[in-house]
Structures are given as C-alpha cells and as structure tokens.
Design a protein around this motif. Structure first.
Motif, PDB file in Angstrom:
ATOM      1  N   TYR A  64      26.795  79.719  33.293  1.00 32.99           N
ATOM      2  CA  TYR A  64      26.452  81.147  33.327  1.00 32.99           C
ATOM      3  C   TYR A  64      27.426  81.939  34.199  1.00 32.99           C
ATOM      4  O   TYR A  64      27.762  83.084  33.885  1.00 32.99           O
ATOM      5  N   ILE A  65      27.903  81.313  35.276  1.00 33.95           N
ATOM      6  CA  ILE A  65      28.832  81.995  36.181  1.00 33.95           C
ATOM      7  C   ILE A  65      30.261  81.978  35.639  1.00 33.95           C
ATOM      8  O   ILE A  65      30.940  83.002  35.596  1.00 33.95           O
ATOM      9  N   ILE A  66      30.713  80.801  35.201  1.00 35.95           N
ATOM     10  CA  ILE A  66      32.123  80.621  34.832  1.00 35.95           C
ATOM     11  C   ILE A  66      32.401  80.978  33.370  1.00 35.95           C
ATOM     12  O   ILE A  66      33.448  81.535  33.041  1.00 35.95           O
ATOM     13  N   ARG A  67      31.495  80.598  32.474  1.00 41.37           N
ATOM     14  CA  ARG A  67      31.585  80.943  31.046  1.00 41.37           C
ATOM     15  C   ARG A  67      32.852  80.402  30.391  1.00 41.37           C
ATOM     16  O   ARG A  67      33.594  81.144  29.745  1.00 41.37           O
ATOM     17  N   LYS A  68      33.056  79.121  30.557  1.00 41.40           N
ATOM     18  CA  LYS A  68      34.180  78.434  29.932  1.00 41.40           C
ATOM     19  C   LYS A  68      33.670  77.153  29.269  1.00 41.40           C
ATOM     20  O   LYS A  68      32.715  76.518  29.763  1.00 41.40           O
ATOM     21  N   PRO A  69      34.281  76.741  28.157  1.00 47.85           N
ATOM     22  CA  PRO A  69      33.887  75.487  27.516  1.00 47.85           C
ATOM     23  C   PRO A  69      34.001  74.327  28.498  1.00 47.85           C
ATOM     24  O   PRO A  69      35.008  74.187  29.198  1.00 47.85           O
ATOM     25  N   GLY A  70      32.954  73.527  28.574  1.00 52.85           N
ATOM     26  CA  GLY A  70      32.972  72.359  29.442  1.00 52.85           C
ATOM     27  C   GLY A  70      32.318  72.558  30.789  1.00 52.85           C
ATOM     28  O   GLY A  70      32.045  71.582  31.492  1.00 52.85           O
ATOM     29  N   ALA A  71      32.046  73.796  31.180  1.00 54.87           N
ATOM     30  CA  ALA A  71      31.478  74.056  32.508  1.00 54.87           C
ATOM     31  C   ALA A  71      30.129  73.360  32.701  1.00 54.87           C
ATOM     32  O   ALA A  71      29.871  72.752  33.743  1.00 54.87           O
ATOM     33  N   ALA A  72      29.264  73.446  31.701  1.00 60.38           N
ATOM     34  CA  ALA A  72      27.944  72.820  31.802  1.00 60.38           C
ATOM     35  C   ALA A  72      28.065  71.302  31.891  1.00 60.38           C
ATOM     36  O   ALA A  72      27.447  70.661  32.748  1.00 60.38           O
ATOM     37  N   PHE A  73      28.874  70.738  31.005  1.00 56.91           N
ATOM     38  CA  PHE A  73      29.022  69.279  30.960  1.00 56.91           C
ATOM     39  C   PHE A  73      29.683  68.739  32.215  1.00 56.91           C
ATOM     40  O   PHE A  73      29.175  67.791  32.848  1.00 56.91           O
TER      41      PHE A  73
END
Length: 201
Positions: A64-73
């Motif tokens: 939610y903060i960074i909003r880049k692919p892979g951030a959650a994982f």
C-alpha cells in the motif's frame, strides 16, 4: 507509475520486514495463550485463527505504501526469513509459509496490474491470503485431521481476521503514517499530498 525500484523503497521494505518479524514472534506467544485457553473446550486450533491476520499485515503495509510489483511478497518473505534467523519455534518451514502468504497478497494486486490500491483491493488481498495460506496449512499443519465443522470455522475466522487486521488495520496504520509526512517520498505519501492540495484548492 514506474515499476523501477528506488533505493529508499528497498530500504523501507527491508525495515518493515525486520520490524514485523519481531511483531510476528510476539504474536506467536499470544496465539499460544489463546490455544491454551480454548483447548479445554475442544477448539484449541481456533486460538491462532483469531489473530492470524497479524501475520499477513506487513504485505499490505508494504504494498500500500510502495505500490510496486513484489512489495507484498518480498516483505512477507523477509519477515519469514528474519523470524527463522532470530529463533522462531516454527523453524525453516516458516519461510515457505511466508512465501505462500506473500503470494496470496501479491496475487490481488497482480489482478489490477499493480494499479489499484483502494480498500476493496486490499480486502481482496486479505481474503486471498487467508484462503491460500489456509490451503497450504491444511496439508502442512495437518488440518485435515480435524472435524469438518472445526476446519470450516477456522477458515471463516482466518478470513475475518485477515480482513480486519491485515486489510483494514494495515491500511489505517499506513494512512496514519502518511498523514505525519514521513512517507512523502513514497507513492502513498504522494497520494495523500495530492489529496491535501486538492482539498486546499
């Protein structure tokens, strides 16, 4: 929105992973206490499910903060690795669980091609994470040995916990941080600034 990672985003992702690894370990103790309290009633396994959303929360906050692919994982995986390194009783298998949880969250953002971070997408991420992680634990943790009704209640409880803690609490924490201005160099902080500018116009 550029998908190229900046150094400050990588640093924040790493910090979040480490901080929440510690929080996750503390939550493990709380979960054990709940299991112990519920065991005399024959529903001990539900103990962890009530708070299971806490073990997913870093993935939502990072994404939610960074909003880049892979951030959650990646954030979830870092938290899992750090937990093992600092002595989690779950052992190395925890890293696999962390990867599964991270993939569950990441899949929701992938559906929107990492372009939509509204509340409904965060809730979708929470639901998918709960379901995918539960499917993994059904086999890895032997949930199949429990009675069907208990397994069903465990799954429903995990989904609710995930929505409340992972999605809603995770969003709230992130939004509160953004309001302080400390996230102004990140995607969420910029969104908050734009909203303030529009309100002021």
């Amino acid at each position: 929105m550029t998908k190229q990672w900046k150094l400050k985003e990588i640093v924040l992702l790493s910090i979040l992973g480490v901080v929440f690894a510690v929080i996750y370990l503390l939550a493990f103790g709380i979960g054990q206490g709940l299991v112990g309290a519920l065991t005399p009633f024959g529903i001990g396994p539900l103990g962890y499910e009530f708070i299971y959303g806490i073990w997913f929360i870093v993935s939502i906050i990072a994404a939610y903060i960074i909003r880049k692919p892979g951030a959650a994982f990646i954030s979830e995986l870092i938290a899992g690795v750090v937990q093992v390194l600092i002595g989690s009783p779950a052992g190395p298998q925890l890293i696999i669980s962390a990867a599964v949880q991270g993939l569950g969250a990441e899949s929701a953002f992938a559906v929107t091609k990492w372009q939509d971070y509204r509340k409904r997408v965060l809730i979708l991420a929470a639901v998918l994470t709960a379901i995918i992680s539960f499917a993994w634990h059904f086999y890895s943790s032997g949930f199949f040995a429990y009675e069907a009704w208990l397994v069903g209640v465990m799954l429903i409880t995990r989904i609710i916990s995930s929505i409340l803690i992972m999605a809603l609490l995770g969003k709230w924490i992130s939004d509160q941080l953004a309001k302080t201005g400390v996230l102004r160099g990140y995607a969420l902080g910029k969104e908050h600034q734009q909203n303030r500018d529009q309100d002021a116009a």
